[in-house]
Enzyme design. Structure first.
Site, PDB file in Angstrom:
ATOM      1  N   CYS A  77       0.772  -1.237   0.000  1.00 13.08           N
ATOM      2  CA  CYS A  77       0.000   0.000   0.000  1.00 13.08           C
ATOM      3  C   CYS A  77       0.806   1.292   0.000  1.00 13.08           C
ATOM      4  CB  CYS A  77      -0.936   0.019   1.201  1.00 13.08           C
ATOM      5  SG  CYS A  77      -2.046  -1.393   1.328  1.00 13.08           S
ATOM      6  N   HIS A 135      -1.903   7.288   4.864  1.00 13.41           N
ATOM      7  CA  HIS A 135      -0.830   6.290   4.968  1.00 13.41           C
ATOM      8  C   HIS A 135       0.540   6.808   4.528  1.00 13.41           C
ATOM      9  CE1 HIS A 135       0.021   1.654   4.773  1.00 13.41           C
ATOM     10  NE2 HIS A 135       0.346   2.195   5.948  1.00 13.41           N
TER      11      HIS A 135
END
Length: 469
Positions: A77, A135
């Site tokens: 990710c 993130h």
């Protein structure tokens, strides 16, 4: 009284015409990037999915260009998203791990030395928002989206999140230090925590529609960064009831999560049409990496392995782009990269880039329009530092190296997209040629600059439990 009605009607009509003309005059195209999280290559209709209808995602592909060889810059990710946001291979600046959730650490995330796509577009008047998953680090000053070029943020700072509002029990996102707790925080609106009331995917879709409405008359960039269908696998009864014929519980929940995401995509597309700005808006849909098939019941179809892998299933993803009136519906087979999104919009918007840190992507428009018949990229690269795995795609051939370079695999992806027939022993000269290309690239890279999630004690214990099973 009639005269008042006439005056009011004329005023409304005049305002409508004025707004319409303002939108027509806009030369800088809007950009919407819709990124799914851990979506399988074969889990969209335009890549052949049969059990999960994705009519709205498919609209982007069917009305634009479907990329059959669309890659992200990494197979997990956070590094993948860092590559997209900067338009550069993230190994060039030491971002090669999923960061730990550390609000007290200004080095645990995207370095301030890199320019983001939002920062670049802000220089030429764009309003930018990220909705959903960030993130890129949790430090308030260094990593927060508002300090990285975005005007608005509605989402969570960490790598994943729980979906039901009653499970979001931690108000302060900056007061926690663990990954597990980060999944339970309230959603941040800029820096202010808000208690959600809906299923999280629906909340993010609501906010996306609101952003488009509020910025319809100015150039905008929307990064609709869904955390679905990343775990935990959670869906409402409304979405689960759409799949009575899927018996596997995990696959059924995953399907429901994808369906909720697809509904959100449809709402955004409909709003663009309603506001008559769909022909001035580039829309890109992709996943941040391949599906982790055993974890979330995703399906990468013919591709080998999945998330985290250096085989095709790790970073070859569903990828489509639509720009009505500018891109004709088509299928594009040359390799393209998520790194190309920054380069494409920057050239169209004439936004600045840092020449000292050149982009690795290219403007895709000349290629998908047919003006440039060549491939956008001769090479697509991947390095996984912690696993010491490397690969390069050169044309139709792909070389993979692991076990400290002792194991070498060569595949012809035009004939073997599933990477089953290793040609290395038959084509040693081709192996040598691609190894030279790969080594030249790796010399340009940095070692990782921060420890990752895999280095936490919780992650290590998790790994030990998995091995025992």
């Amino acid at each position: 009284m009639k005269n008042i009605y006439v005056i009011i009607s004329l005023a409304i009509f005049s305002l409508s015409i004025s707004n319409s003309l303002a939108r027509t005059k806009k030369k800088q195209p809007n950009l919407i990037v819709i990124m799914a999280d851990d979506l399988g290559y074969a889990d969209v209709g335009f890549n052949g999915c049969k059990d999960i209808p994705t009519p709205n995602i498919d609209r982007i592909a069917n009305e634009g260009v479907k990329f059959t060889n669309g890659y992200t810059s990494y197979s997990v990710c956070s590094p993948s998203r860092a590559g997209f946001l900067t338009g550069r291979y993230q190994q060039r600046f030491g971002f090669e791990r999923n960061p730990q959730y550390r609000p007290d650490d200004p080095n645990m995330g995207l370095t301030s030395e890199e320019t983001t796509i939002a920062t670049s577009l802000a220089e030429v008047g764009y309003q930018s928002s990220i909705i959903g998953k960030w993130h890129m680090g949790a430090h308030k000053e260094t990593h927060h989206p508002l300090n990285r070029g975005f005007n608005e943020f509605y989402g969570h700072l960490g790598g994943g999140h729980r979906y039901f509002p009653e499970e979001l029990t931690i108000k302060d996102s900056y007061a926690i230090k663990g990954e597990q707790d980060s999944y339970r925080t309230w959603i941040l609106r800029n820096h202010t925590p808000e208690k959600t009331e809906k299923y999280l995917t629906d909340e993010f879709s609501d906010e996306a529609v609101s952003f488009v409405e509020r910025h319809a008359d100015e150039p905008f960039f929307l990064f609709l960064s869904y955390n679905a269908p990343h775990g935990p696998l959670q869906a409402t009864d409304e979405y689960l009831q759409r799949f009575p014929d899927i018996n596997d519980t995990k696959r059924k929940t995953y399907a429901a999560m994808v369906s909720a995401l697809d509904d959100g995509v449809g709402r955004v597309l409909n709003k663009l049409e309603e506001l008559s700005i769909d022909d001035n808006t580039i829309i890109v849909f992709l996943s941040d990496n391949g599906g982790p098939e055993t974890k979330n019941a995703s399906d990468n179809g013919p591709l080998r392995e999945g998330k985290s892998s250096h085989y095709e299933g790790g970073y070859r993803v569903p990828f489509a782009m639509r720009w009505k009136g500018q891109i004709k519906p088509s299928v594009y087979d040359y390799p393209v990269s998520s790194l190309d999104i920054f380069a494409t919009i920057s050239e169209l918007a004439k936004s600045p880039v840092n020449n000292a840190r050149p982009l690795d992507g290219v403007n895709l428009l000349p290629y998908v329009s047919g003006k440039n018949k060549k491939a956008p990229h001769q090479n697509i690269f991947l390095r996984k530092y912690d696993q010491q795995r490397y690969c390069v795609r050169d044309g139709v051939f792909k070389l993979l190296m692991h076990n400290n370079g002792q194991t070498k695999e060569l595949y012809d992806l035009s004939k073997d997209m599933g990477e089953q027939n290793n040609l290395a022993h038959l084509m040693p000269e081709k192996v040598k040629e691609l190894e030279t290309i790969l080594n030249k690239w790796t010399k340009e890279l940095m070692d990782p600059t921060f420890l990752g999630l895999i280095h936490t004690e919780a992650w290590k214990k998790k790994g030990k439990k998995a091995k025992k099973k």
